[in-house]
Design a protein around this motif. Structure first.
Motif, short mmCIF file in Angstrom:
data_model
loop_
_atom_site.label_atom_id
_atom_site.label_comp_id
_atom_site.label_asym_id
_atom_site.label_seq_id
_atom_site.Cartn_x
_atom_site.Cartn_y
_atom_site.Cartn_z
N UNK A 69 0.84 -1.20 0.00
CA UNK A 69 0.00 0.00 0.00
C UNK A 69 0.87 1.24 0.00
N UNK A 70 1.91 1.26 0.82
CA UNK A 70 2.82 2.41 0.86
C UNK A 70 3.43 2.63 -0.52
N UNK A 71 3.87 1.56 -1.16
CA UNK A 71 4.48 1.66 -2.49
C UNK A 71 3.49 2.17 -3.53
N UNK A 72 2.27 1.63 -3.53
CA UNK A 72 1.26 2.05 -4.49
C UNK A 72 0.88 3.52 -4.28
N UNK A 73 0.76 3.96 -3.04
CA UNK A 73 0.46 5.36 -2.76
C UNK A 73 1.61 6.26 -3.19
N UNK A 74 2.83 5.84 -2.93
CA UNK A 74 4.00 6.65 -3.30
C UNK A 74 4.10 6.77 -4.82
N UNK A 75 3.86 5.66 -5.53
CA UNK A 75 3.91 5.69 -7.00
C UNK A 75 2.88 6.65 -7.55
N UNK A 77 1.44 9.27 -5.99
CA UNK A 77 1.70 10.67 -5.64
C UNK A 77 2.87 11.23 -6.43
N UNK A 78 3.75 10.36 -6.95
CA UNK A 78 4.89 10.81 -7.74
C UNK A 78 4.53 11.06 -9.20
N UNK A 79 3.38 10.55 -9.64
CA UNK A 79 2.97 10.70 -11.04
C UNK A 79 2.38 12.08 -11.28
N UNK A 80 2.70 12.69 -12.42
CA UNK A 80 2.00 13.92 -12.78
C UNK A 80 0.57 13.59 -13.17
N UNK A 86 -11.49 6.26 -18.56
CA UNK A 86 -12.57 5.59 -17.84
C UNK A 86 -12.54 5.85 -16.36
N UNK A 87 -12.00 7.02 -15.95
CA UNK A 87 -11.94 7.36 -14.54
C UNK A 87 -10.77 6.71 -13.82
N UNK A 88 -9.97 5.93 -14.54
CA UNK A 88 -8.83 5.26 -13.91
C UNK A 88 -7.59 5.52 -14.74
N UNK A 89 -6.51 5.81 -14.07
CA UNK A 89 -5.24 5.98 -14.78
C UNK A 89 -4.75 4.63 -15.24
N UNK A 90 -4.12 4.61 -16.38
CA UNK A 90 -3.54 3.36 -16.89
C UNK A 90 -2.04 3.45 -16.82
#
Length: 103
Positions: A69-75, A77-80, A86-90
């Motif tokens: 979860x920490x890794x997924x959240x960090x990834x 937050x680092x993305x522009x 469809x409402x979801x980033x790919x």
């Protein structure tokens, strides 16, 4: 067995959390545990999916789940901020320890 008052207290706390502002979709996850996971979570495994991005990661312990979860959240937050599909980033490819979204 859960007593009526304990169950009601848990429902009240869940309702309080759901009614609070500040529950962003960007921090929403689904956790699926394996059949071998015990009720005390001493032996836990499964996968976690970040709902906004669709990225997934497998875990073999509660410590691993936290790290995923920490890794997924960090990834995220680092993305522009980019175009949404469809409402979801790919994601273009899987990151370490993660699975790409299902087609």
């Amino acid at each position: 067995m859960v007593s009526g008052s304990a169950s009601e207290g848990a429902q009240d706390r869940a309702r309080d959390v759901a009614d609070r502002p500040g529950l962003p979709d960007a921090k929403a996850f689904v956790v699926q545990f394996t059949a071998e996971t015990d009720a005390g979570l001493e032996h836990a495994g499964g996968r976690v999916e970040h709902l906004q991005s669709g990225r997934r990661a497998r875990f073999a312990s509660i410590g691993d789940l936290r790290a995923c979860i920490v890794s997924l959240l960090a990834d995220e937050s680092a993305k522009p901020a980019g175009p949404q599909e469809g409402g979801r980033r790919r994601r273009t490819g899987p990151g370490p320890g993660t699975e790409p979204p299902s087609p």
